[in-house]
Design a protein around this motif. Structure first.
Motif, PDB file in Angstrom:
ATOM      1  N   ALA A  64     -13.065   5.718   5.234  1.00 47.10           N
ATOM      2  CA  ALA A  64     -12.864   4.315   5.604  1.00 47.10           C
ATOM      3  C   ALA A  64     -12.196   3.548   4.472  1.00 47.10           C
ATOM      4  CB  ALA A  64     -14.200   3.668   5.958  1.00 47.10           C
ATOM      5  N   ARG A  65     -12.599   3.853   3.245  1.00 46.72           N
ATOM      6  CA  ARG A  65     -11.999   3.173   2.095  1.00 46.72           C
ATOM      7  C   ARG A  65     -10.532   3.533   1.957  1.00 46.72           C
ATOM      8  NH1 ARG A  65     -13.442   4.321  -4.167  1.00 46.72           N
ATOM      9  NH2 ARG A  65     -12.071   6.078  -3.696  1.00 46.72           N
ATOM     10  N   ASP A  66     -10.219   4.821   2.139  1.00 42.58           N
ATOM     11  CA  ASP A  66      -8.829   5.265   2.013  1.00 42.58           C
ATOM     12  C   ASP A  66      -7.949   4.629   3.083  1.00 42.58           C
ATOM     13  OD1 ASP A  66      -9.546   6.793  -0.138  1.00 42.58           O
ATOM     14  OD2 ASP A  66      -9.524   8.707   0.913  1.00 42.58           O
ATOM     15  N   ALA A  67      -8.501   4.466   4.287  1.00 40.43           N
ATOM     16  CA  ALA A  67      -7.726   3.843   5.368  1.00 40.43           C
ATOM     17  C   ALA A  67      -7.388   2.406   5.006  1.00 40.43           C
ATOM     18  CB  ALA A  67      -8.500   3.909   6.673  1.00 40.43           C
ATOM     19  N   TYR A  68      -8.332   1.720   4.372  1.00 38.35           N
ATOM     20  CA  TYR A  68      -8.079   0.341   3.981  1.00 38.35           C
ATOM     21  C   TYR A  68      -7.084   0.281   2.827  1.00 38.35           C
ATOM     22  CZ  TYR A  68      -8.852  -4.393   2.276  1.00 38.35           C
ATOM     23  OH  TYR A  68      -8.669  -5.687   1.858  1.00 38.35           O
ATOM     24  N   GLU A  69      -7.249   1.141   1.839  1.00 36.33           N
ATOM     25  CA  GLU A  69      -6.323   1.134   0.713  1.00 36.33           C
ATOM     26  C   GLU A  69      -4.913   1.500   1.161  1.00 36.33           C
ATOM     27  OE1 GLU A  69      -7.422   3.085  -2.838  1.00 36.33           O
ATOM     28  OE2 GLU A  69      -9.394   2.137  -2.972  1.00 36.33           O
ATOM     29  N   ALA A  70      -4.806   2.270   2.242  1.00 39.48           N
ATOM     30  CA  ALA A  70      -3.483   2.633   2.753  1.00 39.48           C
ATOM     31  C   ALA A  70      -2.707   1.399   3.203  1.00 39.48           C
ATOM     32  CB  ALA A  70      -3.618   3.631   3.908  1.00 39.48           C
ATOM     33  N   VAL A  71      -3.434   0.366   3.646  1.00 36.70           N
ATOM     34  CA  VAL A  71      -2.773  -0.886   4.024  1.00 36.70           C
ATOM     35  C   VAL A  71      -2.063  -1.475   2.807  1.00 36.70           C
ATOM     36  CG1 VAL A  71      -3.138  -3.245   4.843  1.00 36.70           C
ATOM     37  CG2 VAL A  71      -4.439  -1.355   5.847  1.00 36.70           C
ATOM     38  N   PHE A  72      -2.745  -1.504   1.663  1.00 34.71           N
ATOM     39  CA  PHE A  72      -2.136  -2.035   0.445  1.00 34.71           C
ATOM     40  C   PHE A  72      -1.061  -1.091  -0.087  1.00 34.71           C
ATOM     41  CE2 PHE A  72      -5.715  -4.822   0.686  1.00 34.71           C
ATOM     42  CZ  PHE A  72      -5.292  -5.981   0.053  1.00 34.71           C
ATOM     43  N   ARG A  73      -1.237   0.203   0.142  1.00 37.83           N
ATOM     44  CA  ARG A  73      -0.196   1.143  -0.278  1.00 37.83           C
ATOM     45  C   ARG A  73       1.113   0.847   0.453  1.00 37.83           C
ATOM     46  NH1 ARG A  73      -2.938   5.201   0.502  1.00 37.83           N
ATOM     47  NH2 ARG A  73      -3.649   5.621  -1.616  1.00 37.83           N
ATOM     48  N   ARG A  74       1.008   0.552   1.744  1.00 38.89           N
ATOM     49  CA  ARG A  74       2.211   0.229   2.512  1.00 38.89           C
ATOM     50  C   ARG A  74       2.808  -1.107   2.071  1.00 38.89           C
ATOM     51  NH1 ARG A  74      -1.115   2.154   6.701  1.00 38.89           N
ATOM     52  NH2 ARG A  74      -1.583   0.022   7.392  1.00 38.89           N
ATOM     53  N   LEU A  75       1.939  -2.089   1.827  1.00 34.71           N
ATOM     54  CA  LEU A  75       2.434  -3.402   1.404  1.00 34.71           C
ATOM     55  C   LEU A  75       3.170  -3.313   0.067  1.00 34.71           C
ATOM     56  CD1 LEU A  75      -0.645  -5.619   2.350  1.00 34.71           C
ATOM     57  CD2 LEU A  75       1.579  -5.583   3.492  1.00 34.71           C
ATOM     58  N   VAL A  76       2.625  -2.553  -0.874  1.00 38.30           N
ATOM     59  CA  VAL A  76       3.265  -2.402  -2.181  1.00 38.30           C
ATOM     60  C   VAL A  76       4.560  -1.605  -2.050  1.00 38.30           C
ATOM     61  CG1 VAL A  76       3.017  -1.374  -4.478  1.00 38.30           C
ATOM     62  CG2 VAL A  76       1.118  -2.651  -3.473  1.00 38.30           C
ATOM     63  N   ALA A  77       4.563  -0.628  -1.155  1.00 35.70           N
ATOM     64  CA  ALA A  77       5.776   0.185  -0.961  1.00 35.70           C
ATOM     65  C   ALA A  77       6.938  -0.650  -0.432  1.00 35.70           C
ATOM     66  CB  ALA A  77       5.479   1.332   0.000  1.00 35.70           C
ATOM     67  N   GLU A  78       6.644  -1.744   0.260  1.00 30.38           N
ATOM     68  CA  GLU A  78       7.686  -2.595   0.851  1.00 30.38           C
ATOM     69  C   GLU A  78       8.266  -3.588  -0.151  1.00 30.38           C
ATOM     70  OE1 GLU A  78       5.594  -4.477   3.997  1.00 30.38           O
ATOM     71  OE2 GLU A  78       5.500  -2.686   5.264  1.00 30.38           O
ATOM     72  N   LEU A  79       7.635  -3.736  -1.320  1.00 27.19           N
ATOM     73  CA  LEU A  79       8.063  -4.779  -2.259  1.00 27.19           C
ATOM     74  C   LEU A  79       9.382  -4.430  -2.944  1.00 27.19           C
ATOM     75  CD1 LEU A  79       4.656  -5.530  -4.033  1.00 27.19           C
ATOM     76  CD2 LEU A  79       5.759  -6.926  -2.263  1.00 27.19           C
ATOM     77  N   PRO A  80      10.232  -5.418  -3.125  1.00 23.44           N
ATOM     78  CA  PRO A  80      11.448  -5.211  -3.923  1.00 23.44           C
ATOM     79  C   PRO A  80      11.122  -5.381  -5.406  1.00 23.44           C
ATOM     80  CG  PRO A  80      11.453  -7.429  -2.995  1.00 23.44           C
ATOM     81  CD  PRO A  80      10.214  -6.759  -2.487  1.00 23.44           C
ATOM     82  N   VAL A  81      10.844  -4.285  -6.089  1.00 20.65           N
ATOM     83  CA  VAL A  81      10.438  -4.352  -7.492  1.00 20.65           C
ATOM     84  C   VAL A  81      11.455  -3.627  -8.367  1.00 20.65           C
ATOM     85  CG1 VAL A  81       7.986  -4.542  -6.954  1.00 20.65           C
ATOM     86  CG2 VAL A  81       9.010  -2.280  -7.226  1.00 20.65           C
ATOM     87  N   THR A  82      11.300  -3.788  -9.678  1.00 21.24           N
ATOM     88  CA  THR A  82      12.196  -3.151 -10.637  1.00 21.24           C
ATOM     89  C   THR A  82      12.180  -1.642 -10.471  1.00 21.24           C
ATOM     90  OG1 THR A  82      11.730  -4.932 -12.206  1.00 21.24           O
ATOM     91  CG2 THR A  82      12.705  -2.903 -13.099  1.00 21.24           C
ATOM     92  N   PRO A  83      13.343  -0.994 -10.449  1.00 22.57           N
ATOM     93  CA  PRO A  83      13.379   0.469 -10.341  1.00 22.57           C
ATOM     94  C   PRO A  83      12.529   1.120 -11.426  1.00 22.57           C
ATOM     95  CG  PRO A  83      15.580  -0.438 -10.066  1.00 22.57           C
ATOM     96  CD  PRO A  83      14.703  -1.580 -10.484  1.00 22.57           C
ATOM     97  N   GLY A  84      11.812   2.144 -11.066  1.00 23.10           N
ATOM     98  CA  GLY A  84      10.954   2.852 -12.013  1.00 23.10           C
ATOM     99  C   GLY A  84       9.529   2.322 -12.046  1.00 23.10           C
ATOM    100  N   THR A  85       9.277   1.231 -11.342  1.00 26.07           N
ATOM    101  CA  THR A  85       7.906   0.684 -11.303  1.00 26.07           C
ATOM    102  C   THR A  85       6.962   1.693 -10.664  1.00 26.07           C
ATOM    103  OG1 THR A  85       8.676  -1.595 -11.125  1.00 26.07           O
ATOM    104  CG2 THR A  85       6.431  -1.140 -10.381  1.00 26.07           C
ATOM    105  N   ASP A  86       5.826   1.958 -11.316  1.00 23.13           N
ATOM    106  CA  ASP A  86       4.815   2.867 -10.758  1.00 23.13           C
ATOM    107  C   ASP A  86       4.022   2.086  -9.713  1.00 23.13           C
ATOM    108  OD1 ASP A  86       2.511   4.422 -10.238  1.00 23.13           O
ATOM    109  OD2 ASP A  86       2.693   5.410 -12.193  1.00 23.13           O
TER     110      ASP A  86
END
Length: 313
Positions: free
Chosen positions: A247-269
């Motif tokens: 259940a925790r991983d499913a919730y964190e996956a929401v934030f994983r997708r949100l962060v993946a969509e961000l336009p950030v500096t290349p090389g950002t972890d």
């Protein structure tokens, strides 16, 4: 709750219509002594019945007068009078008859549900689902306050005004109840986050709204929300953590997708970005003090500092 019996009334024999009136200790009116004794001997009597019973002893008092005495001692409802008996008896709930226990349980459940917002109830308002919700909220409060190991099913039952058997009817073990609290918490917060981020397509705005929901639930949400949020940061029982993880991983996956969509500096972890943000939000409950900053302001500031930094050069 205040004592159900006024000082020294235990020395007065059970009430009989032809018995003499007891002397009132410390100038307490006879009516008050008798009303408090009846609250113990026959807690299910209503104020009209109590006033009528007192007239048999030559004491004239109106039903509203009876209620005044009850209110003075915190005994104005049958449930409160029954609960006072339970609290004062070494036998606990065993001091009540089966019908009295059932009445106390129903009354306590009704009071719990009355404090639950209608929008948060299960669809259809089914009594069994409502009772399950009351148990989940009570258990979450105790898990948050005392921790898993120091909380028992008996503690939870006492917290919500039910018998332990009623709790076991819905949850076969404390572990299953703990897991159910977290599953319910993650379900609720995921629904709230999905609703919040669905109103915009801007990546940073979507992240900001998700963070607002997260912080709000941790510091100002229900007991279920708070204990779920805490466990994202601290869970001492590794066996339980492994069972909560899906259940925790499913919730964190929401934030994983949100962060993946961000336009950030290349090389950002992006993984460290996500963990840093979630970690910061999960610890808010430790230092948050109401009045200085709202949960929304805290979440917004966190996202803003990550996005733009704090260097003014």
């Amino acid at each position: 709750m205040l004592a159900i019996i006024a000082p020294n009334t235990d020395t007065v024999p059970p009430m009989q219509p032809d018995s003499p009136l007891p002397s009132a200790p410390d100038d307490t009116p006879n009516a008050e002594v008798l009303i408090l004794r009846l609250a113990r001997e026959d807690p299910e009597l209503g104020q009209v019945a109590v006033a009528a019973r007192l007239r048999e002893f030559g004491v004239s008092i109106s039903p509203s007068g009876v209620r005044y005495i009850w209110q003075k001692h915190g005994l104005e409802t049958t449930v409160k009078r029954l609960q006072a008996l339970v609290d004062q008896s070494n036998d606990g709930l065993a001091a009540l008859s089966d019908s009295q226990r059932a009445l106390l349980e129903r009354g306590t459940l009704t009071a719990q549900l009355a404090r639950t917002p209608t929008s948060g109830r299960e669809a259809g308002g089914d009594e069994l689902l409502d009772r399950r919700k009351v148990i989940l909220n009570g258990a979450a409060a105790l898990f948050s306050e005392a921790g898993y190991d120091r909380t028992s099913i008996r503690d939870i039952a006492r917290r919500v005004g039910l018998l332990p058997g009623s709790v076991y009817h819905h949850f076969p073990s404390k572990e299953e109840l703990y897991l159910a609290v977290h599953r319910e918490g993650f379900r609720r917060v995921m629904e709230a986050v999905d609703a919040a981020i669905g109103e915009t397509t801007d990546p940073w705005e979507r992240l900001r709204r998700a963070c607002e929901v997260h912080v709000e639930r941790i510091v100002a949400g229900s007991s279920v929300d708070r204990v779920t949020g805490h466990s994202l940061a601290l869970t001492g029982n590794h066996e339980l953590l492994s069972k909560i993880r899906p259940a925790r991983d499913a919730y964190e996956a929401v934030f994983r997708r949100l962060v993946a969509e961000l336009p950030v500096t290349p090389g950002t972890d992006r993984s460290l970005f996500r963990l840093f943000l979630l970690g910061g939000m999960n610890w808010v409950y430790l230092w948050y003090r109401e009045g200085k900053h709202s949960p929304r302001e805290i979440a917004d500031a966190m996202v803003e500092m990550i996005r733009n930094g704090v260097d003014n050069l």
